[in-house]
Design a protein around this motif. Sequence first.
Motif, PDB file in Angstrom:
ATOM      1  N   GLY A   1       0.823  -1.213   0.000  1.00 27.05           N
ATOM      2  CA  GLY A   1       0.000   0.000   0.000  1.00 27.05           C
ATOM      3  C   GLY A   1       0.854   1.258   0.000  1.00 27.05           C
ATOM      4  N   LEU A   2       1.907   1.259   0.808  1.00 28.77           N
ATOM      5  CA  LEU A   2       2.804   2.412   0.844  1.00 28.77           C
ATOM      6  C   LEU A   2       3.507   2.614  -0.501  1.00 28.77           C
ATOM      7  CD1 LEU A   2       4.399   2.015   4.388  1.00 28.77           C
ATOM      8  CD2 LEU A   2       2.810   3.791   3.625  1.00 28.77           C
ATOM      9  N   MET A   3       3.932   1.517  -1.123  1.00 28.54           N
ATOM     10  CA  MET A   3       4.600   1.630  -2.422  1.00 28.54           C
ATOM     11  C   MET A   3       3.634   2.137  -3.495  1.00 28.54           C
ATOM     12  SD  MET A   3       7.748   1.028  -1.981  1.00 28.54           S
ATOM     13  CE  MET A   3       7.550   1.793  -0.396  1.00 28.54           C
ATOM     14  N   LEU A   4       2.379   1.722  -3.417  1.00 35.76           N
ATOM     15  CA  LEU A   4       1.381   2.220  -4.360  1.00 35.76           C
ATOM     16  C   LEU A   4       1.201   3.729  -4.206  1.00 35.76           C
ATOM     17  CD1 LEU A   4      -0.769   1.601  -6.521  1.00 35.76           C
ATOM     18  CD2 LEU A   4      -2.398   1.385  -4.650  1.00 35.76           C
ATOM     19  N   VAL A   5       1.074   4.181  -2.976  1.00 33.75           N
ATOM     20  CA  VAL A   5       0.940   5.620  -2.734  1.00 33.75           C
ATOM     21  C   VAL A   5       2.177   6.351  -3.247  1.00 33.75           C
ATOM     22  CG1 VAL A   5       0.878   7.379  -0.916  1.00 33.75           C
ATOM     23  CG2 VAL A   5      -0.646   5.404  -0.794  1.00 33.75           C
ATOM     24  N   LEU A   6       3.357   5.821  -2.946  1.00 30.70           N
ATOM     25  CA  LEU A   6       4.594   6.470  -3.368  1.00 30.70           C
ATOM     26  C   LEU A   6       4.716   6.524  -4.887  1.00 30.70           C
ATOM     27  CD1 LEU A   6       7.454   7.612  -2.672  1.00 30.70           C
ATOM     28  CD2 LEU A   6       8.251   5.253  -2.792  1.00 30.70           C
ATOM     29  N   PHE A   7       4.603   5.356  -5.548  1.00 32.38           N
ATOM     30  CA  PHE A   7       4.875   5.312  -6.979  1.00 32.38           C
ATOM     31  C   PHE A   7       3.736   5.843  -7.846  1.00 32.38           C
ATOM     32  CE2 PHE A   7       8.076   2.242  -5.531  1.00 32.38           C
ATOM     33  CZ  PHE A   7       9.189   2.795  -6.151  1.00 32.38           C
ATOM     34  N   ARG A   8       2.494   5.685  -7.425  1.00 34.13           N
ATOM     35  CA  ARG A   8       1.382   6.170  -8.247  1.00 34.13           C
ATOM     36  C   ARG A   8       1.044   7.617  -7.935  1.00 34.13           C
ATOM     37  NH1 ARG A   8      -3.799   2.660  -9.037  1.00 34.13           N
ATOM     38  NH2 ARG A   8      -2.488   1.805 -10.653  1.00 34.13           N
ATOM     39  N   HIS A   9       0.858   7.910  -6.662  1.00 36.96           N
ATOM     40  CA  HIS A   9       0.321   9.215  -6.311  1.00 36.96           C
ATOM     41  C   HIS A   9       1.393  10.291  -6.097  1.00 36.96           C
ATOM     42  CE1 HIS A   9      -3.629   7.457  -6.141  1.00 36.96           C
ATOM     43  NE2 HIS A   9      -3.179   6.522  -5.318  1.00 36.96           N
ATOM     44  N   LEU A  10       2.541   9.918  -5.593  1.00 43.56           N
ATOM     45  CA  LEU A  10       3.579  10.914  -5.338  1.00 43.56           C
ATOM     46  C   LEU A  10       4.556  11.056  -6.501  1.00 43.56           C
ATOM     47  CD1 LEU A  10       4.330  10.210  -1.578  1.00 43.56           C
ATOM     48  CD2 LEU A  10       2.838  11.949  -2.559  1.00 43.56           C
ATOM     49  N   LEU A  11       4.980   9.935  -7.089  1.00 43.25           N
ATOM     50  CA  LEU A  11       5.960   9.980  -8.177  1.00 43.25           C
ATOM     51  C   LEU A  11       5.317   9.904  -9.563  1.00 43.25           C
ATOM     52  CD1 LEU A  11       8.718   7.658  -6.676  1.00 43.25           C
ATOM     53  CD2 LEU A  11       8.645  10.158  -6.680  1.00 43.25           C
ATOM     54  N   GLY A  12       4.084   9.404  -9.648  1.00 46.18           N
ATOM     55  CA  GLY A  12       3.389   9.311 -10.920  1.00 46.18           C
ATOM     56  C   GLY A  12       3.982   8.301 -11.891  1.00 46.18           C
ATOM     57  N   VAL A  13       4.669   7.284 -11.385  1.00 42.36           N
ATOM     58  CA  VAL A  13       5.327   6.305 -12.244  1.00 42.36           C
ATOM     59  C   VAL A  13       4.328   5.287 -12.807  1.00 42.36           C
ATOM     60  CG1 VAL A  13       7.117   4.520 -12.333  1.00 42.36           C
ATOM     61  CG2 VAL A  13       7.483   6.587 -11.001  1.00 42.36           C
ATOM     62  N   ILE A  14       3.382   4.865 -11.974  1.00 36.89           N
ATOM     63  CA  ILE A  14       2.403   3.868 -12.430  1.00 36.89           C
ATOM     64  C   ILE A  14       1.009   4.445 -12.373  1.00 36.89           C
ATOM     65  CG2 ILE A  14       3.735   1.824 -11.891  1.00 36.89           C
ATOM     66  CD1 ILE A  14       2.176   1.590  -9.276  1.00 36.89           C
TER      67      ILE A  14
END
Length: 142
Positions: free
Chosen positions: A129-142
Amino acid sequence: MEMDWIWGLVGGLLIGLGGAVYLLGNGRIMGASGILGGLVDGTGRGSAGERAAFILGLVATPLVLSALFRPDITTHLTDDYAVVIAAGLLVGVGTRIANGCTSGHGVCGISRLSLRGIVATVFYILAGGLMLVLFRHLLGVI
């Protein structure tokens, strides 16, 4: 109820059934990362055929069933293969650190009321869940 939910329920039941059959037939937990890891690092030489058959079935069965029942299936997987490869490597490292994966800890561990399986499952769900928030919502990678 949406068909996606029903297919998820059917898939979950099949995974649970597979875990029960594996445990009853072999007396061991159906942990996919441990089964694959034994093939990769050579610790599972004595049961290499069984391990290879399990991994082959793990890959081939969904492909065959989706071709038969859902040939129009689509995913929302990213088109960025670097992200897919990095995610796969991180999952592999995480399963080695945790001494197990979602099938071993999550499916088989929780169903046996294993404290280790329950704790591991809680932590990898939180980490995911934390990685999803980081990569999708904060970094916009996925």
